[in-house]
Write a protein that holds these residues in place. Structure first.
Motif, PDB file in Angstrom:
ATOM      1  N   UNK A  79       0.835  -1.202   0.000  1.00 20.38           N
ATOM      2  CA  UNK A  79       0.000   0.000   0.000  1.00 20.38           C
ATOM      3  C   UNK A  79       0.861   1.240   0.000  1.00 20.38           C
ATOM      4  N   UNK A  90      -0.914  -3.576  -7.421  1.00 16.08           N
ATOM      5  CA  UNK A  90      -2.320  -3.975  -7.426  1.00 16.08           C
ATOM      6  C   UNK A  90      -2.416  -5.491  -7.648  1.00 16.08           C
ATOM      7  N   UNK A 128      -1.372  -7.336  -4.524  1.00 19.24           N
ATOM      8  CA  UNK A 128      -2.407  -7.347  -3.483  1.00 19.24           C
ATOM      9  C   UNK A 128      -3.541  -8.290  -3.866  1.00 19.24           C
ATOM     10  N   UNK A 129      -3.897  -8.244  -5.140  1.00 21.55           N
ATOM     11  CA  UNK A 129      -5.030  -9.015  -5.617  1.00 21.55           C
ATOM     12  C   UNK A 129      -4.764 -10.520  -5.461  1.00 21.55           C
ATOM     13  N   UNK A 174      -8.920  -5.383   8.447  1.00 16.95           N
ATOM     14  CA  UNK A 174      -8.762  -4.041   9.020  1.00 16.95           C
ATOM     15  C   UNK A 174      -9.459  -3.950  10.360  1.00 16.95           C
ATOM     16  N   UNK A 197     -11.519  -1.714  11.243  1.00 18.31           N
ATOM     17  CA  UNK A 197     -12.936  -1.323  11.100  1.00 18.31           C
ATOM     18  C   UNK A 197     -13.609  -2.091   9.974  1.00 18.31           C
ATOM     19  N   UNK A 204     -13.967   5.872   1.082  1.00 16.97           N
ATOM     20  CA  UNK A 204     -13.529   4.788   1.953  1.00 16.97           C
ATOM     21  C   UNK A 204     -13.795   3.433   1.302  1.00 16.97           C
ATOM     22  N   UNK A 205     -14.999   3.323   0.775  1.00 16.10           N
ATOM     23  CA  UNK A 205     -15.382   2.069   0.146  1.00 16.10           C
ATOM     24  C   UNK A 205     -14.480   1.770  -1.057  1.00 16.10           C
ATOM     25  N   UNK A 207     -10.994   0.849  -0.029  1.00 16.83           N
ATOM     26  CA  UNK A 207     -10.965  -0.534   0.440  1.00 16.83           C
ATOM     27  C   UNK A 207     -10.856  -1.490  -0.737  1.00 16.83           C
ATOM     28  N   UNK A 208     -11.671  -1.220  -1.765  1.00 16.28           N
ATOM     29  CA  UNK A 208     -11.622  -2.069  -2.953  1.00 16.28           C
ATOM     30  C   UNK A 208     -10.217  -2.063  -3.550  1.00 16.28           C
ATOM     31  N   UNK A 209      -9.613  -0.887  -3.564  1.00 12.88           N
ATOM     32  CA  UNK A 209      -8.256  -0.793  -4.114  1.00 12.88           C
ATOM     33  C   UNK A 209      -7.291  -1.623  -3.275  1.00 12.88           C
ATOM     34  N   UNK A 210      -7.448  -1.511  -1.934  1.00 14.25           N
ATOM     35  CA  UNK A 210      -6.525  -2.205  -1.037  1.00 14.25           C
ATOM     36  C   UNK A 210      -6.633  -3.715  -1.231  1.00 14.25           C
ATOM     37  N   UNK A 211      -7.865  -4.207  -1.362  1.00 14.19           N
ATOM     38  CA  UNK A 211      -7.998  -5.654  -1.441  1.00 14.19           C
ATOM     39  C   UNK A 211      -7.755  -6.169  -2.851  1.00 14.19           C
ATOM     40  N   UNK A 212      -7.269  -5.319  -3.719  1.00 10.95           N
ATOM     41  CA  UNK A 212      -6.741  -5.849  -4.969  1.00 10.95           C
ATOM     42  C   UNK A 212      -7.476  -5.450  -6.229  1.00 10.95           C
ATOM     43  N   UNK A 213      -8.432  -4.506  -6.132  1.00  8.91           N
ATOM     44  CA  UNK A 213      -9.089  -4.056  -7.352  1.00  8.91           C
ATOM     45  C   UNK A 213      -8.208  -3.038  -8.064  1.00  8.91           C
ATOM     46  N   UNK A 260      -5.152   5.177   0.181  1.00  8.06           N
ATOM     47  CA  UNK A 260      -5.356   3.762   0.474  1.00  8.06           C
ATOM     48  C   UNK A 260      -5.118   3.460   1.943  1.00  8.06           C
ATOM     49  N   UNK A 261      -4.072   4.087   2.489  1.00  7.25           N
ATOM     50  CA  UNK A 261      -3.742   3.833   3.884  1.00  7.25           C
ATOM     51  C   UNK A 261      -4.840   4.372   4.784  1.00  7.25           C
ATOM     52  N   UNK A 296      -7.892   4.458   4.301  1.00  2.39           N
ATOM     53  CA  UNK A 296      -9.070   3.614   4.337  1.00  2.39           C
ATOM     54  C   UNK A 296      -9.001   2.584   5.451  1.00  2.39           C
ATOM     55  N   UNK A 297      -7.791   2.291   5.861  1.00  2.00           N
ATOM     56  CA  UNK A 297      -7.633   1.268   6.885  1.00  2.00           C
ATOM     57  C   UNK A 297      -7.866   1.837   8.284  1.00  2.00           C
ATOM     58  N   UNK A 345      -9.687   4.430  11.175  1.00  2.00           N
ATOM     59  CA  UNK A 345     -11.070   4.637  11.588  1.00  2.00           C
ATOM     60  C   UNK A 345     -11.744   5.567  10.601  1.00  2.00           C
ATOM     61  N   UNK A 346     -13.051   5.390  10.410  1.00  2.00           N
ATOM     62  CA  UNK A 346     -13.754   6.311   9.520  1.00  2.00           C
ATOM     63  C   UNK A 346     -13.578   7.740  10.027  1.00  2.00           C
TER      64      UNK A 346
END
Lengths: 236, 790
Positions: free
Chosen positions: A59, A83, A86-87, A94, A96, B690-691, B694-700, B782-783, B785-786, B788-789
């Motif tokens: 990240x 990317x 990560x994918x 996380x 939250x 945020x959403x 998150x998608x970017x972080x998990x690999x989108x 990206x960071x 997003x991890x 707290x809101x």
């Protein structure tokens, strides 16, 4: 033991800002992480552990030093390679949860299995975290612990090689926290995924194979546990 | 030292962070305000300039033409109760020979008292000098004609006065409040090259036209307590024995009508367009603020927890809105003044005032401020109230995940067909119907307002390229000084280059229906004629029967008459016949108002035997100038109207000004389209940061994340665009109806090209906005997003 490390960091630094506002979040980290182990990264707020995790997960990029994921040089990888990394390789969990509120539990997991190379069915992932009866619930209809378990299912459904957890129980009470940690431990045990858990809670150290004590942006010392304590026995 | 409170610092930084959206809202607002300030100021400029001109030069209030009456009658008119001042004189049609023109020109010569300035309708001297008292062979020339023919004081022109050719020396170039708009009576469109107005000493005109001691034209003003109706009745009673053609007030004065028509058009513009634009701006303000407040939920809670009052918080966010209002108003004011200066110059092509300068309507400026504040308030109010009601403790907690459920369309059982990103998009839309509604409304309006300007362009093209030639198949028309025996047509046929010639009969008449009446030229067209064609609203030719009347549909509207009604027709010349004729058709002509009958029945009605008033020609292009020069030597010809020079004139004046206004509206409409689309995309991005992170972080990948946003935008656009096209059709219909006057009427032409352009512009706006948003996706934290809101 002659194992090839999954992650290898050498002299890793990360500096934010410049001049008087300069913050050295990582001040020369040397570290190796291996297949299948469960590592707890312990340190106080601001010790740099989250920065390290972000660097490991692709990240963020270090300011200097070496950082390798197997043969992939993470310091030289471009945006697309990160990317892709990560994918395919990394599962994130996380504090939250970060679920997509408009998708059900099954769909949140399915979102990832759609783009992964060799995923498990979303239902299998959810059953692994004991949510077999919550497939079609939306995040708003789930408790905090359940949401975090959906997040774990989402992270593991693609069969990642590494699972990175940033304060996974930080927003949960003790009992729920234990249920979540049990799920993480089970994934590590059954799938053999390298798992890194960040926490400032020293009690969790006992569940790990290795505990890395982090302080002021570098590894202070590393403790190896001869035996992993069962999660259900943790008390705080 | 300037002390900026911390709250204001936060305001400043929020504004900077959201500058794209703030600018978009301010720009849309500015467009509406600029249009309003421009139009209101032009109305004010025209109206006040005309009023002052009328007052300073003592423009008459009632007018009457007659055949000939002794000057003693004018004395008697002075005594009619309610009359303040009377000016009698001579007004005659003259033919001219302008050296630079191939064709003959015609004009209206007016008398000036020999030794004193006129009581009423005083002239304004633009250049040169006044007539020397007692002089002969001197003339004052109206500015429009002088400019069109490049005439200067000292030049000479040749004028046929009652058949006698006179060389006249131009003393001065003048303006008259009676001729702010110079046009040949009865002509639908002006041609300043071939028609002008001239002033000469009474004595000279009177002796040339055998009107010594008499007058044939009169105008008067009313006493403060005078009312026009009884005075008109009394005038008609007095003048009828002297060939009076019926007195009329300013409301029927041709030049006055033209300026009033223009003011009416501007009034529509100043209300209609800004209303649409400001509604869009209000929508956008609301969207920006309510979403900003949603994103700042915790911040508001913290402020409240620390003891800021609700009023302080409401005021804080209102300031946010007022920055946009202030920006919009300032920009709109500057833009409106700039455009007003540009457009006022355009009016110099049509209207002749001693001085017509842009005058800023300060009331409009205040109104603009009030309107935009109201628009912003309407936008802010609900959003801010919701925020101030938030109990601090609740707001401190991160917002729980929003409640979602499968969208309606998924519940129909086709859910398995949808991708996850499509599901995210449709569930979002269904969960926040109001936001979706606002976006759809904004996009639809943006699409809709694009229809109107193109409609203007297509309409003008329709007139220029199609209607003109459909209705007039002749190359040119001529009018005779006096109605003549039909055998004159045979003489015309002998002129060089003539291919076809058709006679017509024309007479000035008054048409009445109920208590409404209008003076118009009544045209009698030959049976089986091929030149002038009358077509109805659906472009079908109307064949005029032996008995019956066809009028411009605008004229029928003015009279309140419909097909089948019996209209009273009074001839204003010759034997002054009167009778009723049924209205049998409505002509879809585009300029002026006219009435048509068959030539035979018009001649029967006028009871002067078989006569012709003029003829229409098709002329061989090669012999054209020969033909025109031959006309110059035909003494009975009073005027010539050349179709292509009228068309050229129309292209340079009316069409050019419509084109100018059209391009302004188009530019504004495009700004709005971009503003709305961009704003919407930015807000979606901010709300979903945020959403999406998150998608970017998990690999989108970026593209995959972009797809989620774009899917939503595309769905909204697909709903909005058809609605927008429908709305646009509605806007165009309403605006075309409102801007259509007796002077010029634009046909409502809505082409598929117009609709396609609107869709294209909104499409391009969407693509560009999406690109901007995708670029912003790269900067997605990206960071963050991890954590707290926020």
């Amino acid at each position: 033991m002659d194992r090839k490390p999954v992650f290898r960091a050498k002299g890793l630094t990360k500096v934010y800002g410049a001049g008087t506002a300069e913050v050295r979040a990582l001040a020369g980290v040397d570290l190796e992480l291996f297949d299948g182990e469960l590592v707890v990264l312990l340190g106080q707020s601001g010790s740099g552990k989250t920065t390290l995790l972000n660097n490991l997960g692709g990240l963020d990029k270090p300011t200097s030093g070496e950082l390798w994921y197997r043969d992939l040089d993470l310091t030289a990888a471009n945006e697309d390679q990160l990317t892709q990394f990560r994918r395919e390789r990394v599962g994130f969990i996380f504090q939250f949860y970060n679920l997509i509120p408009s998708l059900t539990a099954r769909e949140n997991v399915g979102l990832i299995t759609e783009i992964a190379r060799d995923p498990m069915p979303p239902e299998t992932a959810l059953e692994l975290v004991n949510l077999g009866n919550r497939f079609d619930h939306f995040p708003a209809q789930l408790s905090g612990g359940e949401q975090q378990r959906v997040a774990i299912a989402r992270a593991i459904a693609k069969r990642p090689e590494v699972l990175l957890c940033d304060e996974p129980t930080g927003a949960l009470d003790v009992r729920t926290g234990i249920v979540v940690l049990e799920a993480i431990e089970r994934v590590n045990r059954e799938l053999g995924t390298l798992t890194v858990i960040i926490t400032h809670n020293a009690i969790m150290a006992d569940m790990a194979d290795r505990v890395i004590f982090f302080m002021d942006g570098h590894v202070h010392h590393i403790r190896e546990n001869a035996v992993r304590a069962p999660v259900s026995g943790l008390k705080w | 030292m300037v002390i900026i409170s911390h709250l204001n610092r936060k305001l400043w930084r929020d504004l900077r962070r959201m500058k794209g959206q703030v600018i978009a809202v301010a720009l849309v607002m500015a467009c509406g305000l600029a249009m309003m300030i421009m139009a209101r100021s032009l109305i004010y400029s025209l109206d006040s300039t005309r009023r002052e001109y009328y007052e300073a030069n003592r423009f008459g209030e009632l007018f009457a033409h007659l055949k000939r009456a002794p000057n003693s009658i004018a004395e008697r008119i002075t005594e009619i109760p309610g009359v303040a001042a009377v000016q009698s004189g001579i007004s005659v049609q003259v033919t001219l020979d302008v050296p630079t023109l191939d064709e003959p020109a015609s004009g209206n010569a007016r008398s000036l008292p020999d030794f004193e300035p006129p009581q009423l309708n005083r002239l304004f001297l633009r250049s040169g000098r006044w007539l020397t008292p007692g002089s002969r062979r001197e003339v004052l020339v109206g500015e429009a004609f002088a400019t069109a023919n490049q005439l200067k004081p000292g030049d000479t022109i040749a004028m046929l006065l009652n058949g006698r050719r006179q060389e006249l020396r131009i003393a001065g170039i003048v303006l008259s409040p009676e001729f702010i708009f110079e046009s040949r009576p009865g002509a639908a469109l002006p041609d300043n090259r071939t028609y002008g107005v001239f002033w000469m000493p009474y004595k000279e005109l009177a002796s040339a036209f055998d009107l010594d001691g008499a007058f044939n034209y009169l105008s008067l003003t009313l006493a403060p307590d005078g009312s026009p109706r009884p005075v008109i009745a009394e005038l008609d009673r007095l003048l009828t024995p002297y060939g009076g053609r019926g007195a009329y007030s300013r409301e029927d004065h041709p030049s006055h009508i033209r300026v009033s028509d223009e003011i009416r058009v501007l009034t529509t513009v100043s209300i209609g367009f800004p209303l649409i634009f400001l509604s869009v701006a209000a929508f956008m303000t609301n969207a920006v603020l309510s979403r900003l407040l949603a994103l700042q939920r915790e911040q508001i809670a913290v402020l409240k927890a620390f003891g800021f009052t609700n009023q302080q918080i409401v005021f804080h966010y209102l300031k946010f809105a007022f920055v946009m209002v202030a920006g919009g108003t300032a920009l709109g004011g500057v833009g409106g003044i700039f455009l007003g200066h540009k457009l006022v110059i355009m009016y110099h092509r049509f209207f002749r005032f001693p001085e017509l300068v842009f005058r800023l309507d300060y009331n409009a400026l205040m109104l603009a401020l009030a309107v935009s504040v109201a628009a912003a308030l309407a936008g802010v109010f609900s959003a801010v109230r919701r925020a101030s009601r938030l109990p601090p403790a609740e707001a401190m907690r991160p917002e729980p995940p929003a409640n979602y459920r499968p969208a309606l369309i998924e519940r129909t059982g086709i859910a398995h067909l949808f991708s996850h990103s499509f599901r995210i998009a449709i569930r979002n839309l269904e969960r926040k119907p109001m936001q979706a509604f606002f976006t759809v409304a904004g996009l639809a309006m943006a699409t809709g307002i694009l229809i109107v300007p193109s409609g203007f362009r297509d309409s003008v093209a329709q007139i220029m390229d199609y209607q003109w030639d459909t209705m007039q198949r002749q190359d040119l028309s001529i009018g005779l000084v006096e109605p003549a025996n039909p055998s004159v047509v045979n003489n015309f046929r002998q002129l060089p280059g003539v291919i076809t010639v058709e006679p017509f009969r024309a007479a000035a008449v008054r048409l009445s229906f109920g208590h409404r009446r209008r003076q118009v030229g009544l045209q009698g067209l030959p049976n089986n004629g091929h030149h002038t064609r009358i077509v109805d609203a659906s472009s079908h030719e109307i064949v005029i029967p032996q008995h019956g009347l066809v009028v411009s549909s605008k004229l029928a509207e003015v009279l309140g008459a419909k097909i089948g009604d019996e209209l009273i027709v009074e001839a204003l010349e010759g034997k002054r016949s009167i009778g009723t004729v049924p209205l049998i058709g409505l002509s879809a002509d585009f300029a002026g108002v006219t009435a048509y009958m068959s030539m035979a029945s018009l001649n029967r009605f006028l009871d002067e035997g078989d006569r012709v008033s003029g003829a229409t020609f098709n002329v061989d292009e090669a012999h054209r100038s020969q033909f025109l020069r031959a006309l110059k030597d035909t003494p009975r010809v009073s005027w010539v109207a050349i179709k292509n020079s009228l068309r050229e004139n129309f292209r340079q004046t009316t069409a050019a000004s419509i084109g100018l206004i059209q391009s302004i509206y188009m530019a504004f409409a495009i700004v709005v389209a971009f503003g709305v689309v961009y704003n919407n995309a930015r807000i979606s991005l901010a709300e979903r940061a945020r959403e999406l992170a998150t998608l970017r972080v998990i690999g989108f990948s970026r593209r995959e994340v972009g797809a989620v946003l774009i899917t939503e935008l595309v769905i909204l656009a697909l709903i909005a665009v058809p609605i927008g096209l429908l709305m646009g059709t509605g806007f165009a219909t309403a605006i075309f109806q409102a801007v259509n006057t007796e002077t010029v009427r634009l046909p409502l032409v809505l082409t598929s090209g117009n609709y396609a352009l609107a869709v294209l512009v909104v499409g391009i706006a969407s693509v560009l906005s999406t690109l901007v948003v995708l670029r912003n996706l790269n900067h997605l934290d990206l960071v963050g997003a991890l954590k707290a809101p926020e």
